[in-house]
Design a protein around this motif. Structure first.
Motif, PDB file in Angstrom:
ATOM      1  N   ASP A 284       0.800  -1.239   0.000  1.00 12.05           N
ATOM      2  CA  ASP A 284       0.000   0.000   0.000  1.00 12.05           C
ATOM      3  C   ASP A 284       0.830   1.287   0.000  1.00 12.05           C
ATOM      4  OD1 ASP A 284      -2.360  -1.507   0.053  1.00 12.05           O
ATOM      5  OD2 ASP A 284      -2.294  -1.653   2.237  1.00 12.05           O
TER       6      ASP A 284
ATOM      7  N   HIS B  59       2.775   4.340  -1.871  1.00 15.64           N
ATOM      8  CA  HIS B  59       2.748   5.049  -3.150  1.00 15.64           C
ATOM      9  C   HIS B  59       4.195   5.318  -3.557  1.00 15.64           C
ATOM     10  CE1 HIS B  59       2.347   8.491  -5.910  1.00 15.64           C
ATOM     11  NE2 HIS B  59       1.195   7.931  -6.234  1.00 15.64           N
TER      12      HIS B  59
ATOM     13  N   GLU C 133       1.638   2.647  -8.210  1.00 13.57           N
ATOM     14  CA  GLU C 133       1.508   1.220  -7.925  1.00 13.57           C
ATOM     15  C   GLU C 133       2.505   0.436  -8.769  1.00 13.57           C
ATOM     16  OE1 GLU C 133      -1.884  -2.337  -8.008  1.00 13.57           O
ATOM     17  OE2 GLU C 133      -2.466  -0.269  -8.446  1.00 13.57           O
TER      18      GLU C 133
END
Length: 198
Positions: free
Chosen positions: A8, A10, A31
């Motif tokens: 999770d 970035h 991602e």
């Protein structure tokens, strides 16, 4: 020593530059998408033939044909390289603005991008990468379907990709975004999977 990505998080190009050289991946809106260790022979032969035709047609002209692996950074307006969260490796591309080329690869949208579809990446090429290429101004985006022997073409019209055109891989197809370039599918056909192998 194994390399692990944080769940999770970035990621940006700053992170990308610190990763091991043998870690092949793309970064789409922060991602990470891992790439297969090595594409199938059909994929490489098809991409290689398209690149060969483009390179030959553009020799001595301002536009330059390139083939993966090469990093294409797609920053938002005014964004520094290290902050961009989109780094892709199109199979084949043409860049007509030499200011977009530097020692790290390409910064900014190529004029023409080709993705040769593989079962493991087809969804990403059709959805996420199409959206990214549209947003950043790729003028023409081709998706080559080796198994189905089809070509899907998206062209940028008024800042958006219009309805795609779909063709069979036969005859020759001109690249509207790049003058003096067309792809002759007769030279590609020997590399496509035969019906009895699909």
């Amino acid at each position: 020593m194994a390399f692990a990505l944080e769940k999770d998080k970035h990621y940006t190009y700053r992170d990308y530059l610190t990763w091991p050289d043998d870690m092949r991946c793309e970064l789409i809106d922060g991602e990470v998408f891992m790439m297969t260790p090595a594409p199938l022979l059909t994929h490489q032969n098809v991409a290689g033939e398209i690149f060969f035709q483009a390179k030959s047609a553009l020799r001595g002209k301002p536009c330059q044909a390139l083939i993966a692996p090469i990093d294409v950074r797609l920053p938002r307006h005014g964004e520094a390289d290290e902050e961009t969260d989109v780094v892709v490796q199109p199979d084949v591309m043409v860049v007509c603005d030499s200011n977009k080329l530097d020692r790290r690869g390409v910064r900014g949208a190529p004029d023409w991008v080709v993705e040769v579809l593989s079962p493991s990446t087809a969804g990403r090429d059709h959805i996420q990468k199409r959206r990214i290429y549209e947003r950043h101004g790729v003028r023409e985006y081709w998706l080559v379907h080796p198994i189905d022997r089809l070509l899907t073409i998206y062209r940028l019209i008024g800042g958006e990709f219009g309805k795609p055109d779909i063709y069979e891989l036969q005859g020759a197809t001109p690249v509207e975004a790049v003058p003096d370039l067309e792809i002759d599918w007769q030279a590609v056909l020997p590399y496509l999977p035969s019906d009895d192998l699909t």
